[in-house]
Write an enzyme that holds these catalytic residues in place. Sequence first.
Site, PDB file in Angstrom:
ATOM      1  N   ARG A 102      -6.822   1.269   3.737  1.00  0.00           N
ATOM      2  CA  ARG A 102      -7.673   0.986   4.901  1.00  0.00           C
ATOM      3  C   ARG A 102      -8.617   2.173   5.036  1.00  0.00           C
ATOM      4  O   ARG A 102      -8.180   3.315   5.241  1.00  0.00           O
ATOM      5  CB  ARG A 102      -6.836   0.821   6.166  1.00  0.00           C
ATOM      6  CG  ARG A 102      -7.678   0.864   7.430  1.00  0.00           C
ATOM      7  CD  ARG A 102      -6.933   0.403   8.656  1.00  0.00           C
ATOM      8  NE  ARG A 102      -6.717  -1.040   8.607  1.00  0.00           N
ATOM      9  CZ  ARG A 102      -6.337  -1.775   9.662  1.00  0.00           C
ATOM     10  NH1 ARG A 102      -6.140  -1.196  10.831  1.00  0.00           N
ATOM     11  NH2 ARG A 102      -6.170  -3.081   9.546  1.00  0.00           N
ATOM     12  N   HIS A 129     -12.202  -7.668   5.734  1.00  0.00           N
ATOM     13  CA  HIS A 129     -10.780  -7.611   6.084  1.00  0.00           C
ATOM     14  C   HIS A 129     -10.085  -8.842   5.472  1.00  0.00           C
ATOM     15  O   HIS A 129      -9.637  -9.744   6.186  1.00  0.00           O
ATOM     16  CB  HIS A 129     -10.630  -7.589   7.609  1.00  0.00           C
ATOM     17  CG  HIS A 129      -9.286  -7.132   8.095  1.00  0.00           C
ATOM     18  ND1 HIS A 129      -8.270  -6.716   7.253  1.00  0.00           N
ATOM     19  CD2 HIS A 129      -8.777  -7.027   9.364  1.00  0.00           C
ATOM     20  CE1 HIS A 129      -7.217  -6.383   7.970  1.00  0.00           C
ATOM     21  NE2 HIS A 129      -7.490  -6.566   9.242  1.00  0.00           N
ATOM     22  N   GLN A 132      -6.524 -10.249   6.550  1.00  0.00           N
ATOM     23  CA  GLN A 132      -6.485 -10.906   7.854  1.00  0.00           C
ATOM     24  C   GLN A 132      -6.930 -12.363   7.739  1.00  0.00           C
ATOM     25  O   GLN A 132      -6.310 -13.258   8.313  1.00  0.00           O
ATOM     26  CB  GLN A 132      -7.372 -10.152   8.855  1.00  0.00           C
ATOM     27  CG  GLN A 132      -7.330 -10.742  10.242  1.00  0.00           C
ATOM     28  CD  GLN A 132      -5.965 -10.578  10.901  1.00  0.00           C
ATOM     29  OE1 GLN A 132      -5.444  -9.472  10.960  1.00  0.00           O
ATOM     30  NE2 GLN A 132      -5.374 -11.669  11.376  1.00  0.00           N
ATOM     31  N   ASP A 228     -13.408 -11.018  17.979  1.00  0.00           N
ATOM     32  CA  ASP A 228     -12.858  -9.708  17.602  1.00  0.00           C
ATOM     33  C   ASP A 228     -13.379  -8.694  18.623  1.00  0.00           C
ATOM     34  O   ASP A 228     -14.268  -9.010  19.426  1.00  0.00           O
ATOM     35  CB  ASP A 228     -13.334  -9.375  16.175  1.00  0.00           C
ATOM     36  CG  ASP A 228     -12.647  -8.166  15.559  1.00  0.00           C
ATOM     37  OD1 ASP A 228     -11.708  -7.610  16.166  1.00  0.00           O
ATOM     38  OD2 ASP A 228     -13.057  -7.755  14.455  1.00  0.00           O
ATOM     39  N   CYS A 268      -7.796 -11.390  15.520  1.00  0.00           N
ATOM     40  CA  CYS A 268      -7.014 -10.592  14.560  1.00  0.00           C
ATOM     41  C   CYS A 268      -6.143  -9.554  15.266  1.00  0.00           C
ATOM     42  O   CYS A 268      -5.173  -9.079  14.684  1.00  0.00           O
ATOM     43  CB  CYS A 268      -7.933  -9.936  13.542  1.00  0.00           C
ATOM     44  SG  CYS A 268      -9.100  -8.754  14.230  1.00  0.00           S
ATOM     45  N   ARG A 296       0.539 -12.311   8.741  1.00  0.00           N
ATOM     46  CA  ARG A 296       0.069 -11.209   7.886  1.00  0.00           C
ATOM     47  C   ARG A 296       1.159 -10.846   6.886  1.00  0.00           C
ATOM     48  O   ARG A 296       0.903 -10.652   5.695  1.00  0.00           O
ATOM     49  CB  ARG A 296      -0.287  -9.972   8.740  1.00  0.00           C
ATOM     50  CG  ARG A 296      -1.587 -10.084   9.541  1.00  0.00           C
ATOM     51  CD  ARG A 296      -2.812 -10.054   8.653  1.00  0.00           C
ATOM     52  NE  ARG A 296      -2.895  -8.853   7.840  1.00  0.00           N
ATOM     53  CZ  ARG A 296      -3.402  -7.682   8.243  1.00  0.00           C
ATOM     54  NH1 ARG A 296      -3.895  -7.565   9.451  1.00  0.00           N
ATOM     55  NH2 ARG A 296      -3.451  -6.645   7.424  1.00  0.00           N
TER      56      ARG A 296
HETATM   57  N1  NVA Z   1     -13.118  -5.363  13.429  1.00  0.00           N
HETATM   58  C1  NVA Z   1     -11.951  -4.588  13.800  1.00  0.00           C
HETATM   59  C2  NVA Z   1     -10.714  -5.215  13.264  1.00  0.00           C
HETATM   60  C3  NVA Z   1      -9.443  -4.500  13.604  1.00  0.00           C
HETATM   61  C4  NVA Z   1      -8.240  -5.104  12.959  1.00  0.00           C
HETATM   62  C5  NVA Z   1     -12.110  -3.170  13.292  1.00  0.00           C
HETATM   63  O1  NVA Z   1     -12.616  -2.992  12.182  1.00  0.00           O
HETATM   64  O2  NVA Z   1     -11.766  -2.242  14.026  1.00  0.00           O
HETATM   65  N1   CP Z   2      -5.409  -7.046  12.675  1.00  0.00           N
HETATM   66  C1   CP Z   2      -5.140  -5.842  12.164  1.00  0.00           C
HETATM   67  O1   CP Z   2      -5.510  -5.509  11.039  1.00  0.00           O
HETATM   68  O2   CP Z   2      -4.414  -5.040  12.998  1.00  0.00           O
HETATM   69  P1   CP Z   2      -4.089  -3.492  12.836  1.00  0.00           P
HETATM   70  O3   CP Z   2      -5.375  -2.737  13.035  1.00  0.00           O
HETATM   71  O4   CP Z   2      -3.081  -3.198  13.905  1.00  0.00           O
HETATM   72  O5   CP Z   2      -3.549  -3.237  11.451  1.00  0.00           O
END
Ligand code: NVA
Ligand code: CP
Length: 313
Positions: A102, A129, A132, A228, A268, A296
């Site tokens: 990540r 992502h 997800q 989101d 998500c 997930r």
């Molecule tokens: N769009 C959000 C998703 C978090 C799971 C982010 O990138 O923070």
């Molecule tokens: N939806 C998702 O990826 O959640 P986290 O940021 O908690 O991993």
Amino acid sequence: MRHYLQFKDFRAEEYAYLFERAAIIKKRFKNYEKYQPLADRTLAMIFEKASTRTRVSFEAGMYQMGGSVVHLTTGDSQLGRAEPIEDSARVISRMVDIVMIRTFEQSKIERFAAHSRVPVINGLTNEYHPCQILADLFTFIEQRGMDRRGAVDMDCLKGRVVAWVGDGNNMANTWLQAAEILGFTVHVSTPSGYEIDPQVAGVKNADCYKVFKDPLDACRGADLVTTDVWTSMGYEAENEARRAAFADWCVDAEMMALAKPDALFMHCLPAHRGEEVSAEVIDGPQSVVWDEAENRMHVQKALMEYLLIGRIG
Ligand code: NVA
Ligand code: CP
């Protein structure tokens, strides 16, 4: 060797296979059946941004499959002290069997993958992502395209309308890729200045999405409404401007009423009630967000199984 860096890395028939496997793996988990095809395999998880779901789902999933996990963050590894990503990839991939990352720019995970000896999975970047959306589609299929024996009907996705209400972000881009591959349409409504860039989304077929100025119009007739956070990780400096720009992009009962009567709501997570979604919607009967989060783990177990041992049977 395959990587999973964005949704379009896999073909439609590979998704059909993954969803079948996820259904089998989930059923075994629910029946407390031991299934450990990844004994002695190790997953390294590298987090340059915070996480709850991604960490727990990959970590629990890997242990359940008989493997083990190494957890690294920028702060407690040499990644935070400017060791080149290529060197990190060379070293880490000599010691583990699979890596999940990540991070910020997609280019970073691509550089890691280019120097990795083992499969690399995208656990969220600024641009995409994919894990997800894998879970979201599996959740939709469970609701609309799975018989009691767990057989998956991929046609249940064909011609469907997914309403995306909010930021033109990593989730939105990945929904577009999924629509292009699996044959549905995304109705996108973002505030001006936060539009999707089809180049970044990486889609060629303009038919896979339609843009709507008014989020109410995007929701009209939708099979699924999804949103989101207004401010994604890494964009916190824009928080105030975003709060003002996104004020009308809150999925509420009025928006859900325009969608199909049996439309699902997905998010998500993490969610901010009263911002991108009302409490009434996310905690209401059309919301499947808890299944979405749980799934997930099941889809990622299927994904790791596929990347590490290929097709079963
Ligand atoms: N769009 C959000 C998703 C978090 C799971 C982010 O990138 O923070
Ligand atoms: N939806 C998702 O990826 O959640 P986290 O940021 O908690 O991993």
